[in-house]
Design an enzyme around this catalytic site. Sequence first.
Site, mmCIF file in Angstrom:
data_model
loop_
_atom_site.group_PDB
_atom_site.id
_atom_site.type_symbol
_atom_site.label_atom_id
_atom_site.label_comp_id
_atom_site.label_asym_id
_atom_site.label_seq_id
_atom_site.Cartn_x
_atom_site.Cartn_y
_atom_site.Cartn_z
ATOM 1 N N MET A 32 0.843 -1.197 0.000
ATOM 2 C CA MET A 32 0.000 0.000 0.000
ATOM 3 C C MET A 32 0.879 1.249 0.000
ATOM 4 O O MET A 32 0.414 2.346 0.333
ATOM 5 C CB MET A 32 -0.930 -0.008 1.210
ATOM 6 C CG MET A 32 -1.887 -1.196 1.172
ATOM 7 S SD MET A 32 -3.400 -0.912 2.092
ATOM 8 C CE MET A 32 -2.751 -0.674 3.726
ATOM 9 N N GLY A 33 2.162 1.092 -0.354
ATOM 10 C CA GLY A 33 3.047 2.248 -0.455
ATOM 11 C C GLY A 33 3.555 2.712 0.897
ATOM 12 O O GLY A 33 3.472 1.996 1.888
ATOM 13 N N HIS A 36 9.051 1.233 3.358
ATOM 14 C CA HIS A 36 10.124 1.302 4.352
ATOM 15 C C HIS A 36 11.002 0.061 4.184
ATOM 16 O O HIS A 36 10.797 -0.725 3.241
ATOM 17 C CB HIS A 36 9.535 1.406 5.759
ATOM 18 C CG HIS A 36 8.483 0.367 6.053
ATOM 19 N ND1 HIS A 36 8.759 -0.973 6.088
ATOM 20 C CD2 HIS A 36 7.143 0.480 6.289
ATOM 21 C CE1 HIS A 36 7.652 -1.648 6.357
ATOM 22 N NE2 HIS A 36 6.642 -0.789 6.473
ATOM 23 N N GLY A 38 11.063 -2.736 5.658
ATOM 24 C CA GLY A 38 10.334 -4.005 5.624
ATOM 25 C C GLY A 38 9.942 -4.340 4.188
ATOM 26 O O GLY A 38 10.195 -5.443 3.687
ATOM 27 N N HIS A 39 9.361 -3.360 3.502
ATOM 28 C CA HIS A 39 9.016 -3.557 2.085
ATOM 29 C C HIS A 39 10.283 -3.817 1.263
ATOM 30 O O HIS A 39 10.292 -4.654 0.366
ATOM 31 C CB HIS A 39 8.325 -2.314 1.518
ATOM 32 C CG HIS A 39 7.027 -1.947 2.173
ATOM 33 N ND1 HIS A 39 6.885 -0.813 2.945
ATOM 34 C CD2 HIS A 39 5.813 -2.540 2.174
ATOM 35 C CE1 HIS A 39 5.637 -0.726 3.382
ATOM 36 N NE2 HIS A 39 4.960 -1.767 2.932
ATOM 37 N N GLN A 63 -10.419 -2.860 1.659
ATOM 38 C CA GLN A 63 -9.973 -3.575 2.862
ATOM 39 C C GLN A 63 -10.012 -2.697 4.115
ATOM 40 O O GLN A 63 -9.583 -3.136 5.173
ATOM 41 C CB GLN A 63 -8.586 -4.185 2.647
ATOM 42 C CG GLN A 63 -7.440 -3.187 2.602
ATOM 43 C CD GLN A 63 -6.135 -3.853 2.214
ATOM 44 O OE1 GLN A 63 -5.982 -4.333 1.101
ATOM 45 N NE2 GLN A 63 -5.186 -3.885 3.130
ATOM 46 N N LYS A 156 5.173 -9.971 8.900
ATOM 47 C CA LYS A 156 4.603 -8.929 9.757
ATOM 48 C C LYS A 156 3.076 -9.087 9.817
ATOM 49 O O LYS A 156 2.465 -8.983 10.863
ATOM 50 C CB LYS A 156 5.003 -7.563 9.206
ATOM 51 C CG LYS A 156 4.124 -6.404 9.600
ATOM 52 C CD LYS A 156 4.569 -5.843 10.895
ATOM 53 C CE LYS A 156 3.878 -4.584 11.353
ATOM 54 N NZ LYS A 156 2.754 -4.101 10.655
ATOM 55 N N ARG A 194 2.276 2.659 9.297
ATOM 56 C CA ARG A 194 1.476 3.378 10.305
ATOM 57 C C ARG A 194 2.345 3.962 11.422
ATOM 58 O O ARG A 194 1.853 4.798 12.188
ATOM 59 C CB ARG A 194 0.388 2.473 10.879
ATOM 60 C CG ARG A 194 -0.709 2.165 9.868
ATOM 61 C CD ARG A 194 -1.941 1.532 10.494
ATOM 62 N NE ARG A 194 -3.060 1.509 9.573
ATOM 63 C CZ ARG A 194 -3.374 0.488 8.769
ATOM 64 N NH1 ARG A 194 -2.644 -0.613 8.784
ATOM 65 N NH2 ARG A 194 -4.401 0.568 7.941
HETATM 66 P P1 AMP Z 1 1.568 -2.972 3.484
HETATM 67 O O1 AMP Z 1 2.102 -1.923 2.565
HETATM 68 O O2 AMP Z 1 1.605 -2.583 4.922
HETATM 69 O O3 AMP Z 1 0.236 -3.500 3.026
HETATM 70 O O4 AMP Z 1 2.567 -4.190 3.390
HETATM 71 C C1 AMP Z 1 2.941 -4.743 2.155
HETATM 72 C C2 AMP Z 1 3.766 -5.973 2.391
HETATM 73 O O5 AMP Z 1 4.930 -5.634 3.128
HETATM 74 C C3 AMP Z 1 3.025 -7.050 3.211
HETATM 75 O O6 AMP Z 1 3.326 -8.327 2.681
HETATM 76 C C4 AMP Z 1 3.594 -6.847 4.581
HETATM 77 O O7 AMP Z 1 3.561 -8.021 5.375
HETATM 78 C C5 AMP Z 1 5.028 -6.459 4.259
HETATM 79 N N1 AMP Z 1 5.611 -5.745 5.400
HETATM 80 C C6 AMP Z 1 5.165 -4.617 6.004
HETATM 81 N N2 AMP Z 1 5.921 -4.306 7.085
HETATM 82 C C7 AMP Z 1 6.859 -5.270 7.175
HETATM 83 C C8 AMP Z 1 7.937 -5.550 8.077
HETATM 84 N N3 AMP Z 1 8.189 -4.766 9.121
HETATM 85 N N4 AMP Z 1 8.685 -6.651 7.859
HETATM 86 C C9 AMP Z 1 8.433 -7.477 6.817
HETATM 87 N N5 AMP Z 1 7.441 -7.286 5.919
HETATM 88 C C10 AMP Z 1 6.659 -6.199 6.096
#
Ligand code: AMP
Length: 286
Positions: A32-33, A36, A38-39, A63, A156, A194
């Site tokens: 969702m952009g 960071h 993690g992404h 969602q 995560k 977040r």
């Molecule tokens: P989101 O943009 O929050 O929807 O996350 C997109 C993808 O990045 C999802 O598969 C999340 O599980 C992964 N993601 C987000 N934060 C982390 C993190 N801290 N460590 C590993 N993967 C992450």
Amino acid sequence: MGLFVINRIAELREKIKNFKREGKSVGLVPTMGCLHNGHASLIKASSERCDVTVVSVFVNPVQFGPNEDYDKYPRTLESDKELAEKNGAAIIFAPSVAEMYPGMNKFSDITMVAPPFHMVDMMCGKSRTGHFDGVCTVVSKLFNIVQPDYAFFGMKDIQQLYIIKKMVSDLNFPIEIVPCPLVREESGLALSSRNKYLSEEDREIAVSISKSLFAIQNAVKNGIIDTKKLFDAAITVMDRRVEPEYIEFVDRKTFEPVDTIKKPAIAAVAARVNSVRLIDNILIGE
Ligand code: AMP
């Protein structure tokens, strides 16, 4: 190769078709952009395994619940492009809501993909009614649009990962789901888009969420297997200003709730810090 930023489904399909014609493997990283590290770890994992990595950036309205943060969710496409390219992405797919859901006025206008009830009658599925229907719907659409060989999901969002794996198996998507480890700050705080909502003080409070999970992990290592006791161990170290929504324990293989930790399991938490909802989890009982 340089980064292509594509907003239209037809254009993306054309580009992917050409890559596939050249025999290239395709990896998809749905996001969702507000990217960071993690992404970044997912994008890196994809670009190491696949010839072409597509990062989708789409804040999916379907969602989000009516009282959730859809409108204020951080949108940072310019810096997302940089991070994606640096980590080896070839394409950012950033469609508009109208491109993804043409003619949609309300969620009941569209065909939805729903996970099995037993997988959502717990953890985030319980407090965020319909959330995983929205996730499965958008991920199915992305799978059909991109037709990747591999798709990368972070641990995560652990419930999401298990639900997507189940969906891929039940609906016969010819895609391998690659789980990627949860990435934390040095403080222990799980990286999340977040976290942008948190003040300095909130961040310090939020660190105690991960501390509570480490306390559970240590307690299990010390032989405590009763989840009620593990719950208490977690609450003891959680800052009082954290409002826990749930701390739940599930089997790592079946994703079913467990009362005692006799096999590899997961401890998962959702909690609010100053009304910001955060999630985290940890592997226990190796
Ligand atoms: P989101 O943009 O929050 O929807 O996350 C997109 C993808 O990045 C999802 O598969 C999340 O599980 C992964 N993601 C987000 N934060 C982390 C993190 N801290 N460590 C590993 N993967 C992450």
